[in-house]
Design an enzyme around this catalytic site. Structure first.
Site, PDB file in Angstrom:
ATOM      1  N   HIS A  25       0.733 -12.541  -3.346  1.00 52.73           N
ATOM      2  CA  HIS A  25       0.864 -11.118  -3.026  1.00 52.73           C
ATOM      3  C   HIS A  25       1.089 -10.336  -4.309  1.00 52.73           C
ATOM      4  CE1 HIS A  25       5.218 -10.271  -3.670  1.00 52.73           C
ATOM      5  NE2 HIS A  25       5.357 -11.556  -3.442  1.00 52.73           N
ATOM      6  N   CYS A  26       0.665  -9.074  -4.288  1.00 51.76           N
ATOM      7  CA  CYS A  26       0.941  -8.175  -5.397  1.00 51.76           C
ATOM      8  C   CYS A  26       1.964  -7.153  -4.896  1.00 51.76           C
ATOM      9  CB  CYS A  26      -0.339  -7.527  -5.903  1.00 51.76           C
ATOM     10  SG  CYS A  26      -1.272  -6.634  -4.630  1.00 51.76           S
ATOM     11  N   MET A  27       1.918  -5.951  -5.412  1.00 52.50           N
ATOM     12  CA  MET A  27       2.914  -4.948  -5.035  1.00 52.50           C
ATOM     13  C   MET A  27       2.763  -4.471  -3.592  1.00 52.50           C
ATOM     14  SD  MET A  27       4.922  -4.586  -7.555  1.00 52.50           S
ATOM     15  CE  MET A  27       5.036  -4.812  -9.327  1.00 52.50           C
TER      16      MET A  27
END
Length: 642
Positions: A25-27
């Site tokens: 996952h990113c932000m």
């Protein structure tokens, strides 16, 4: 938000644990590498409460969550065996073939996403220290300053080691061998030797002097090559000797090779990129700033912005500053302006509230809610945001605004990135952001947005239960979730579905896969085939044939969307034993041959051959009535839709 339920819904709708090769996952997004994208129910995911949008980019299936993504990810990995382990060894699952560009973006995003918290935290500390010094609240000779500077500089100085771990994990090689390689070229003795100015050789081969601290490209190239060396050595080493031989040979080969050739070459490439960007902004600053500021949001949508990460890091570590982060800042505030413009213009209370709330979130650096939930939905605000980003970018270019540290979220909390020995850069950065925001807000407000009128909202439409309800209720229900797409109501057309294969008819509950047995993918029946021929069950068009041949998607002339899934986990056969006779875009009639497969060979390989035949847009119909016979022949009536 019920994170546990949302994570389970997402897991089911992407095809279950067996369909997930990797998830990060990113932000704001869950980023899946799926074994078969055809098993993911994109339409239903987009309608799931808590999901802001779904997109496929760079070989990844991305589910946009927003601020809660980290918490949803924590719940998700609890349900995926092995997802929480610290080392990602080579997967035995087949990898999807991607074009080189998609493969590159997938690698870059998969490598940098996990390390963003470390470099973001370190960058923010550097920014805070710069503010304290600029305001005169801290001396740059005090021990407190030295310690805080070390905290901020540590992640960047030892960036090659951090990247070695992340790149090794993404490539499926041993992370700790990668870390050892990075540590070797960063060893103080090696650093002193290469910086001594004296001629250095290894086994009489000249070693080119280079500095590896804070670099990106040399270690990435080295780890990429090392992954192949490690796999080759592992293949030819007896299992009893692997622990001793594989790391020893890999390090003995790769460390000297990196010092002699890879490192210097990577440094030349990295310095060339940084120098080229610096030249571009020094000589064509306004043009470059307008182009990048105006297209940054498009780069984010496609995932191409990750290609800028090595350039940004390289510029800051080589030159001490970067021109791209200020343009991201302008683009993000322009997206905020588009959403705020919708909030000011809209007559709908919920849309107005959503515009203001997502606009404020975008100002803080999280743009997905505004971009996908508001701006792209109404279209004109998104165009206004692109224009606003270009105008704000032009302002940044005129005043040569630079960023001096790296930030993960480019928004109001990260303005410390623009602190320099003079506070003027910060002032110009904030003014550039305001210019982008006001421009996008004004363009959106005066261009207007197209909202449904009260008259059209009250037009009755049929729901799936056959009762009458107004479109207003659809709109209100949809507006409770930030979503790109509004529900589409199709006119129900009675349709006959004919059997695509001969065999025993079974209920979907008999399928050993929850995506089918729980009717998550859609409704229909399953067939245990007695022959290896799949024919078209409808008159219509083939819209997808999986590369592995095990799944076929069709849409009938009456709008029925169907999926024929041959067997369970047969994607792992990588197309072996399958012979397609149709391709995407081809028009077919009932009984036309779509696929042949070796039924016995598939079963001998250990795979179930039960074949779900389902309608994926089942919500467009009121009823599905199956034929009563326990067995069917290809071309016989299988079920009716009404």
């Amino acid at each position: 938000m019920d994170r546990e339920k949302l994570s389970q819904d997402i897991l089911d709708l992407v095809g279950g644990t067996s369909n997930i090769d990797q998830v990060t996952h990113c932000m704001t997004r869950l980023r899946f590498n799926l074994n078969d994208d055809n098993l993911a129910n994109k339409a239903q995911l987009e309608q799931t409460p808590g999901v802001m949008g779904v997109m496929k980019n760079g070989g990844q299936f991305q589910v946009i969550i927003g601020n809660e993504v980290a918490n949803v990810y924590k719940e998700l990995i609890k349900k995926i065996p092995g997802a929480g382990q610290t080392e990602n060894t080579s997967s035995s699952k087949p990898k999807k073939k991607q074009n080189p560009i998609s493969t590159l973006f997938d690698f870059i995003s998969g490598m940098f996403t996990p390390i963003l918290p470390a470099i973001t935290g370190a960058g923010m500390i550097k920014g805070i220290v710069a503010i304290l010094v600029a305001l005169g609240w801290m001396s740059n000779t005090s021990s407190t300053y030295i310690i805080l500077s070390a905290i901020g500089d540590g992640a960047f100085y030892f960036l090659p080691i951090i990247l070695a771990i992340s790149a090794s994990r993404k490539l499926g090689s041993n992370m700790y061998i990668g870390a050892a390689l990075g540590a070797a070229i960063m060893h103080p003795t090696i650093t002193a030797l290469l910086g001594s100015g004296q001629a250095v050789t290894f086994a009489s081969i000249p070693v080119v002097a280079a500095t590896y601290s804070s670099t990106v490209i040399p270690i990435v190239i080295a780890i990429w090559i090392a992954s192949y060396v490690e796999k080759v050595v592992d293949r030819f080493t007896h299992v009893s000797l692997k622990l001793l031989v594989v790391p020893t040979i890999t390090l003995l080969v790769m460390v000297p090779l990196t010092l002699i050739a890879i490192g210097p070459l990577g440094s030349i490439i990295g310095n060339g990129l940084s120098g080229g960007i610096a030249w571009l902004f020094e000589n064509m600053s306004i043009v470059a700033s307008i182009l990048i500021g105006g297209t940054m949001s498009l780069l984010i949508i496609t995932g191409m912005h990750y290609a800028l990460t090595p350039i940004v890091i390289g510029s800051i570590t080589t030159l001490g500053y970067d021109f791209i982060i200020p343009l991201m800042f302008a683009a993000n505030w322009a997206q905020a302006g588009g959403a705020l413009g919708v909030g000011l213009r809209s007559k709908n209370a919920q849309t107005k509230s959503l515009g203001f709330s997502t606009g404020l979130t975008a100002i803080m650096g999280i743009t997905e809610p505004a971009m996908y939930g508001i701006n792209m939905k109404f279209k004109k605000p998104f165009i206004a945001a692109l224009i606003g980003g270009a105008i704000g970018g032009a302002f940044m270019g005129i005043f040569h605004v630079k960023s001096y540290v790296i930030t993960g979220l480019v928004g109001l909390p990260s303005v410390a990135a623009f602190i320099s020995p003079s506070i003027s850069t910060l002032i110009y950065a904030l003014l550039g952001g305001v210019v982008a925001l006001v421009s996008a807000t004004a363009i959106t407000y005066f261009a207007g947005i197209k909202e449904k009128t009260e008259e059209s909202e009250s037009t009755p439409v049929a729901n799936t239960e056959g009762n009458s309800q107004s479109a207003t209720s659809h709109q209100v229900a949809a507006s409770n979730v930030i979503d790109i797409h509004q529900p589409t109501i199709h006119q129900v057309v009675a349709t006959d579905i004919f059997s695509p294969v001969a065999g025993e008819v079974k209920p979907l509950s008999a399928v050993n896969d929850p995506a089918f047995s729980q009717e998550i993918m859609g409704k229909g029946v399953a067939i245990e085939p007695t022959e290896g021929r799949i024919v078209s069950p409808v008159n219509g068009t083939v819209f997808s044939v999986s590369k592995s041949g095990h799944a076929i998607g069709l849409v009938s002339d009456t709008g029925t969307e169907m999926l024929i899934h041959i067997g369970i986990d047969t994607v792992k056969l990588k197309g072996q034993h399958f012979t397609p006779h149709a391709k995407a875009g081809e028009t077919v009639k009932i009984g036309d041959l779509l696929m042949e497969f070796d039924l016995k060979a598939v079963r001998d390989a250990g795979y179930e051959t039960i074949t779900p035949v389902i309608v994926t847009n089942i919500n467009d119909y009121n009823d599905l009535q199956s034929a009563t016979q326990p067995n069917t022949r290809s071309g016989e009536l299988l079920y009716k839709l009404s």
